[in-house]
Design a protein around this motif. Structure first.
Motif: not given
Length: 133
Positions: A36-39, A68-75, A50-56, A58-65
């Motif tokens: 859902k959030w990858v693209s 974080t999971q999406t960023l870790r997976t992409l990393e 972007l810093r984490y807060a800026e990404l958050a 930019a994507l207000p529908g994404a929960s912090a959890k």
């Protein structure tokens, strides 16, 4: 040699297909970018780090959890780099790797195709659903 029942043949064919799908590069990639959030994350990072807060924000529908999971997976998959700047407080920013930069045009093409054709998909669904009533 023992003969197999139809159920055993179906089960063997299913196991072989599942093994093929697990090894299929296209299937593996679609599992990654279909999340859902990858693209959305990759699209946001295409404009620059972007810093984490800026990404958050930019994507207000994404929960912090989920973010974080999406960023870790992409990393983990090599699409995103996590850069830590020692400061008080520590600053963390995310950017696309060369691999991440190479997938952005593909995602843009998918988005363009969807924007152009989603109406046709909805119309086809409506026709199909109407014929089933």
């Amino acid at each position: 040699m023992a003969t197999m029942t139809a159920a055993q043949r179906r089960e063997a064919a299913k196991a072989a297909f599942d093994e093929y799908m697990a090894m299929c590069p296209s299937h593996q990639l679609l599992e990654i970018i279909g999340s859902k959030w990858v693209s959305l994350v990759l699209s946001r990072l295409a404009d620059g780090p972007l810093r984490y807060a800026e990404l958050a924000r930019a994507l207000p529908g994404a929960s912090a959890k989920m973010l974080t999971q999406t960023l870790r997976t992409l990393e983990r998959d090599g699409f995103v780099a996590r850069d830590v700047t020692p400061a008080v407080p520590v600053q963390v920013s995310y950017s696309l790797t060369p691999l991440g930069e190479r997938i952005v045009p593909l995602l843009a093409a998918i988005k363009a195709w969807a924007d152009e054709h989603i109406g046709q998909i909805h119309a086809a669904r409506d026709r199909y659903d109407a014929s089933r009533v």
